[in-house]
Design a protein around this motif. Structure first.
Motif, PDB file in Angstrom:
ATOM      1  N   LEU A 405       0.821  -1.211   0.000  1.00  0.00           N
ATOM      2  CA  LEU A 405       0.000   0.000   0.000  1.00  0.00           C
ATOM      3  C   LEU A 405       0.855   1.261   0.000  1.00  0.00           C
ATOM      4  O   LEU A 405       0.575   2.206  -0.752  1.00  0.00           O
ATOM      5  CB  LEU A 405      -0.922  -0.013   1.225  1.00  0.00           C
ATOM      6  CG  LEU A 405      -1.864   1.181   1.370  1.00  0.00           C
ATOM      7  CD1 LEU A 405      -2.779   1.298   0.160  1.00  0.00           C
ATOM      8  CD2 LEU A 405      -2.681   1.063   2.646  1.00  0.00           C
ATOM      9  N   VAL A 406       1.907   1.294   0.816  1.00  0.00           N
ATOM     10  CA  VAL A 406       2.725   2.506   0.872  1.00  0.00           C
ATOM     11  C   VAL A 406       3.489   2.706  -0.435  1.00  0.00           C
ATOM     12  O   VAL A 406       3.675   3.842  -0.898  1.00  0.00           O
ATOM     13  CB  VAL A 406       3.693   2.466   2.078  1.00  0.00           C
ATOM     14  CG1 VAL A 406       4.765   1.390   1.916  1.00  0.00           C
ATOM     15  CG2 VAL A 406       4.358   3.824   2.272  1.00  0.00           C
ATOM     16  N   ASN A 407       3.894   1.611  -1.077  1.00  0.00           N
ATOM     17  CA  ASN A 407       4.513   1.740  -2.392  1.00  0.00           C
ATOM     18  C   ASN A 407       3.497   2.146  -3.444  1.00  0.00           C
ATOM     19  O   ASN A 407       3.803   2.878  -4.393  1.00  0.00           O
ATOM     20  CB  ASN A 407       5.187   0.421  -2.784  1.00  0.00           C
ATOM     21  CG  ASN A 407       6.538   0.235  -2.134  1.00  0.00           C
ATOM     22  OD1 ASN A 407       7.521   0.865  -2.525  1.00  0.00           O
ATOM     23  ND2 ASN A 407       6.605  -0.628  -1.129  1.00  0.00           N
ATOM     24  N   THR A 408       2.248   1.658  -3.289  1.00  0.00           N
ATOM     25  CA  THR A 408       1.186   2.028  -4.219  1.00  0.00           C
ATOM     26  C   THR A 408       0.937   3.522  -4.195  1.00  0.00           C
ATOM     27  O   THR A 408       0.873   4.177  -5.241  1.00  0.00           O
ATOM     28  CB  THR A 408      -0.124   1.292  -3.872  1.00  0.00           C
ATOM     29  OG1 THR A 408       0.062  -0.106  -4.049  1.00  0.00           O
ATOM     30  CG2 THR A 408      -1.262   1.753  -4.764  1.00  0.00           C
ATOM     31  N   THR A 409       0.763   4.056  -3.004  1.00  0.00           N
ATOM     32  CA  THR A 409       0.448   5.482  -2.918  1.00  0.00           C
ATOM     33  C   THR A 409       1.589   6.337  -3.464  1.00  0.00           C
ATOM     34  O   THR A 409       1.345   7.366  -4.108  1.00  0.00           O
ATOM     35  CB  THR A 409       0.149   5.873  -1.461  1.00  0.00           C
ATOM     36  OG1 THR A 409       1.220   5.451  -0.608  1.00  0.00           O
ATOM     37  CG2 THR A 409      -1.129   5.225  -0.973  1.00  0.00           C
ATOM     38  N   ARG A 410       2.824   5.907  -3.224  1.00  0.00           N
ATOM     39  CA  ARG A 410       3.950   6.676  -3.765  1.00  0.00           C
ATOM     40  C   ARG A 410       3.999   6.617  -5.284  1.00  0.00           C
ATOM     41  O   ARG A 410       4.164   7.634  -5.965  1.00  0.00           O
ATOM     42  CB  ARG A 410       5.272   6.172  -3.181  1.00  0.00           C
ATOM     43  CG  ARG A 410       6.455   7.058  -3.570  1.00  0.00           C
ATOM     44  CD  ARG A 410       7.769   6.565  -2.992  1.00  0.00           C
ATOM     45  NE  ARG A 410       8.242   5.373  -3.663  1.00  0.00           N
ATOM     46  CZ  ARG A 410       8.408   4.188  -3.083  1.00  0.00           C
ATOM     47  NH1 ARG A 410       8.111   4.029  -1.814  1.00  0.00           N
ATOM     48  NH2 ARG A 410       8.857   3.155  -3.761  1.00  0.00           N
ATOM     49  N   GLN A 411       3.817   5.416  -5.850  1.00  0.00           N
ATOM     50  CA  GLN A 411       3.917   5.267  -7.291  1.00  0.00           C
ATOM     51  C   GLN A 411       2.723   5.860  -8.028  1.00  0.00           C
ATOM     52  O   GLN A 411       2.880   6.522  -9.056  1.00  0.00           O
ATOM     53  CB  GLN A 411       4.063   3.786  -7.644  1.00  0.00           C
ATOM     54  CG  GLN A 411       5.397   3.187  -7.243  1.00  0.00           C
ATOM     55  CD  GLN A 411       6.566   3.863  -7.927  1.00  0.00           C
ATOM     56  OE1 GLN A 411       6.496   4.248  -9.086  1.00  0.00           O
ATOM     57  NE2 GLN A 411       7.658   4.015  -7.201  1.00  0.00           N
ATOM     58  N   VAL A 412       1.522   5.611  -7.525  1.00  0.00           N
ATOM     59  CA  VAL A 412       0.348   6.179  -8.177  1.00  0.00           C
ATOM     60  C   VAL A 412       0.343   7.701  -8.021  1.00  0.00           C
ATOM     61  O   VAL A 412       0.023   8.435  -8.962  1.00  0.00           O
ATOM     62  CB  VAL A 412      -0.945   5.571  -7.605  1.00  0.00           C
ATOM     63  CG1 VAL A 412      -2.174   6.284  -8.149  1.00  0.00           C
ATOM     64  CG2 VAL A 412      -1.022   4.094  -7.962  1.00  0.00           C
ATOM     65  N   GLY A 413       0.712   8.169  -6.828  1.00  0.00           N
ATOM     66  CA  GLY A 413       0.853   9.605  -6.665  1.00  0.00           C
ATOM     67  C   GLY A 413       1.863  10.174  -7.645  1.00  0.00           C
ATOM     68  O   GLY A 413       1.656  11.249  -8.229  1.00  0.00           O
ATOM     69  N   GLY A 414       2.970   9.439  -7.855  1.00  0.00           N
ATOM     70  CA  GLY A 414       3.976   9.882  -8.808  1.00  0.00           C
ATOM     71  C   GLY A 414       3.465   9.910 -10.233  1.00  0.00           C
ATOM     72  O   GLY A 414       3.745  10.841 -11.000  1.00  0.00           O
ATOM     73  N   ALA A 415       2.713   8.877 -10.629  1.00  0.00           N
ATOM     74  CA  ALA A 415       2.170   8.825 -11.985  1.00  0.00           C
ATOM     75  C   ALA A 415       1.178   9.957 -12.220  1.00  0.00           C
ATOM     76  O   ALA A 415       1.192  10.614 -13.277  1.00  0.00           O
ATOM     77  CB  ALA A 415       1.494   7.475 -12.220  1.00  0.00           C
ATOM     78  N   ILE A 416       0.316  10.207 -11.240  1.00  0.00           N
ATOM     79  CA  ILE A 416      -0.655  11.293 -11.367  1.00  0.00           C
ATOM     80  C   ILE A 416       0.057  12.642 -11.375  1.00  0.00           C
ATOM     81  O   ILE A 416      -0.249  13.529 -12.184  1.00  0.00           O
ATOM     82  CB  ILE A 416      -1.683  11.226 -10.224  1.00  0.00           C
ATOM     83  CG1 ILE A 416      -2.535   9.959 -10.361  1.00  0.00           C
ATOM     84  CG2 ILE A 416      -2.582  12.461 -10.230  1.00  0.00           C
ATOM     85  CD1 ILE A 416      -3.435   9.704  -9.178  1.00  0.00           C
ATOM     86  N   GLY A 417       1.017  12.796 -10.456  1.00  0.00           N
ATOM     87  CA  GLY A 417       1.745  14.053 -10.392  1.00  0.00           C
ATOM     88  C   GLY A 417       2.524  14.334 -11.667  1.00  0.00           C
ATOM     89  O   GLY A 417       2.532  15.471 -12.167  1.00  0.00           O
ATOM     90  N   LEU A 418       3.167  13.312 -12.217  1.00  0.00           N
ATOM     91  CA  LEU A 418       3.921  13.507 -13.456  1.00  0.00           C
ATOM     92  C   LEU A 418       2.991  13.888 -14.604  1.00  0.00           C
ATOM     93  O   LEU A 418       3.292  14.801 -15.385  1.00  0.00           O
ATOM     94  CB  LEU A 418       4.687  12.229 -13.807  1.00  0.00           C
ATOM     95  CG  LEU A 418       5.435  12.248 -15.142  1.00  0.00           C
ATOM     96  CD1 LEU A 418       6.440  13.399 -15.184  1.00  0.00           C
ATOM     97  CD2 LEU A 418       6.130  10.918 -15.381  1.00  0.00           C
ATOM     98  N   ALA A 419       1.847  13.186 -14.710  1.00  0.00           N
ATOM     99  CA  ALA A 419       0.903  13.505 -15.782  1.00  0.00           C
ATOM    100  C   ALA A 419       0.402  14.941 -15.659  1.00  0.00           C
ATOM    101  O   ALA A 419       0.345  15.685 -16.646  1.00  0.00           O
ATOM    102  CB  ALA A 419      -0.268  12.530 -15.743  1.00  0.00           C
ATOM    103  N   ALA A 420       0.029  15.341 -14.437  1.00  0.00           N
ATOM    104  CA  ALA A 420      -0.504  16.693 -14.236  1.00  0.00           C
ATOM    105  C   ALA A 420       0.570  17.758 -14.463  1.00  0.00           C
ATOM    106  O   ALA A 420       0.325  18.766 -15.146  1.00  0.00           O
ATOM    107  CB  ALA A 420      -1.084  16.808 -12.829  1.00  0.00           C
ATOM    108  N   LEU A 421       1.759  17.540 -13.905  1.00  0.00           N
ATOM    109  CA  LEU A 421       2.819  18.540 -14.039  1.00  0.00           C
ATOM    110  C   LEU A 421       3.345  18.614 -15.470  1.00  0.00           C
ATOM    111  O   LEU A 421       3.692  19.697 -15.950  1.00  0.00           O
ATOM    112  CB  LEU A 421       3.959  18.220 -13.072  1.00  0.00           C
ATOM    113  CG  LEU A 421       3.650  18.475 -11.590  1.00  0.00           C
ATOM    114  CD1 LEU A 421       4.758  17.920 -10.701  1.00  0.00           C
ATOM    115  CD2 LEU A 421       3.448  19.956 -11.321  1.00  0.00           C
TER     116      LEU A 421
END
Length: 499
Positions: A405-421
């Motif tokens: 779960l903690v790896n999920t939130t980091r990676q999914v957060g990263g994917a969303i953040g990269l797409a948005a930024l």
């Protein structure tokens, strides 16, 4: 902060335990290398196989999305099927996918191979973390393990940029994947030899419906954000993907509430600390992966550095990250968990704000070096603190799931953040290009990305303070806390009232 009572593997001699921990850390290092080693090679990959601007982003996001979306499933599979078995299967799949990526002659094959790499990584990361925690009994040793884990993760991510740059310049971009395939094969053999078998498994069934719902939901979300960069936010496909993602996430929540063997069982969030840690990790991850995407592009496209020099330029960031991760347990014992986390996040935000002042006619020494050190120190300390918080209090049978779960939130957060930024940066660059030279326009886009990143991290620091008061995260020193069993909900409520 209290750490969970993970199952203890059969007693082994100290050298054997040390070898096992080294093998598991190497597995985590390999996963993180693959997260960032393509960043510095993206311009040459795009030129070599004809990638469009949008497809270039997907070379990064295909891995991050598959990794993040399937980590929960990987963690649960590790708990149900055996962590060592799932780790070995993940390493094998990861090695094969890396080899195929290096041999890819088209964009479709490369992106598909990157997605399969992410699938293998989703099995490796939670299983390796659960096995590492199981080798060390509860106590201060657990904090040191998480410090090592943070240092290895940071070194792998930043070191991946260096490795990617060196191999791309020396032998061409396919070797960034061939080297990972070879290294993964060595790690697999080491795990077979050094990591002991364990009969510890959870009971229950695998939640196929919940896994399918959350995986498709996250895929739609990141696809919509990424596609919006080229088509605009009002495009029918973008709106449909984002709307579908929202509906599927709502359906996932309903599924999890009603299923006895849920992918995310409510007991995982009983203390409130797991939820707080994962929320903060998602916000941190949204900036972390984007940083490793934009910084090498600025060095190459604006400063004119080659792949090798760009990779070498990541060494101060990697070194600062390792130092921060190593010092995090010691600082936390002295200052307290909440103060340490807040200070780390503010340090990172300051470094990102400094990066937002980059110049189109600047240099590495004046524009990149100083802020990289600040970002690395803050990121390393925050990663360790949030990982400890996110696995704290999780039942022993859910150790793999908590790690997933903690790896999920980091990676999914990263994917969303990269797409948005990336969407925002691209829009700013396109607008600036109508009245500014190319280098000025590119720099304007990167400055915007770093400015927003600094704002997100500063907001995360404030949110950490708020959650500390609400969930009772502040308290005695970590050294004292780790010597005690995790308190139940009633005890946490009492501590929160008396704090």
């Amino acid at each position: 902060m209290n750490l969970p009572h993970a199952p203890t593997a059969p007693a082994q001699p100290v050298p054997r335990t040390g070898a096992a921990l080294a093998a598991l850390a190497a597995a985590q290092f390999t996963v993180m290398v693959a997260t960032s080693n393509v960043n510095v090679a993206l311009p040459r990959i795009a030129a070599g196989i004809g990638l469009s601007d949008g497809a270039t982003t997907w070379v990064v996001n295909a891995y991050g999305l598959a990794f993040g979306a399937l980590l929960l499933a990987g963690g649960r599979a590790a708990d149900l099927l055996g962590r060592r078995r799932v780790l070995l299967l993940g390493l094998g799949l990861f090695a094969v996918a890396s080899l195929v990526a290096g041999l890819a002659a088209s964009a479709g094959v490369l992106i598909a191979a990157r997605a399969v790499q992410g699938l293998g990584a989703a099995a490796i990361a939670p299983a390796a973390l659960a096995l590492a925690l199981a080798l060390i009994p509860p106590g201060p040793g657990r904090s040191r393990i998480l410090g090592v884990w943070g240092a290895v993760s940071g070194a792998g991510a930043a070191g991946g940029v260096l490795l990617g740059g060196a191999l791309t310049q020396a032998w061409g971009w396919p070797w960034i994947f061939h080297s990972v395939a070879f290294g993964t094969a060595l790690v697999l053999v080491t795990v077979v030899v050094s990591v002991p078998r364990s009969a510890e498994r959870a009971t229950g069934r695998f939640d196929l419906l919940g896994t399918a719902a959350v995986t498709v939901a996250l895929t739609c979300l990141v696809w919509g954000l990424t596609t919006a960069r080229g088509t605009g936010w009002t495009d029918v496909r973008v709106l449909a993907a984002l709307g579908g993602s929202f509906l599927l996430l709502a359906a996932f929540a309903l599924i999890e509430i009603r299923r006895p063997d849920a992918l995310l069982p409510p007991r995982l969030f009983a203390t409130g600390r797991v939820a707080a840690g994962n929320l903060l990790m998602a916000l941190l991850g949204s900036v972390w992966i984007a940083l490793l995407f934009f910084l090498p592009l600025y060095q190459q496209q604006v400063l004119g550095q080659g792949p090798l020099l760009t990779g070498l330029g990541q060494l101060p960031l990697a070194a600062a990250n390792i130092i921060g991760s190593s010092l995090a347990p010691r600082i936390s014992r002295r200052l307290g968990a909440t103060a340490t986390l807040t200070a780390a996040l503010l340090t990172e935000a300051l470094g990102l704000l400094w990066l937002s002042r980059i110049s189109a006619h600047g240099s590495y020494a004046t524009d990149v070096l100083g802020p990289s050190i600040l970002v690395g120190l803050g990121l390393g300390i925050a990663f360790v603190q949030l990982t400890a918080l996110a696995v704290e209090g999780a039942p022993a049978r859910d150790a793999g799931l908590a790690g997933g779960l903690v790896n999920t939130t980091r990676q999914v957060g990263g994917a969303i953040g990269l797409a948005a930024l990336a969407t925002l940066s691209g829009s700013v660059t396109a607008h600036a290009a109508t009245h500014q030279p190319r280098l000025e326009a590119l720099t304007s886009g990167y400055r915007t990305a770093f400015t927003l990143s600094a704002s997100v991290v500063a907001g995360t620091a404030l949110l950490a303070l708020f959650l500390a008061r609400r969930a009772g995260l502040a308290g005695p020193s970590e050294a004292a806390a780790t010597a005690l069993p995790s308190p139940d909900g009633a005890e946490l409520a009492r501590l929160s009232r008396t704090a």
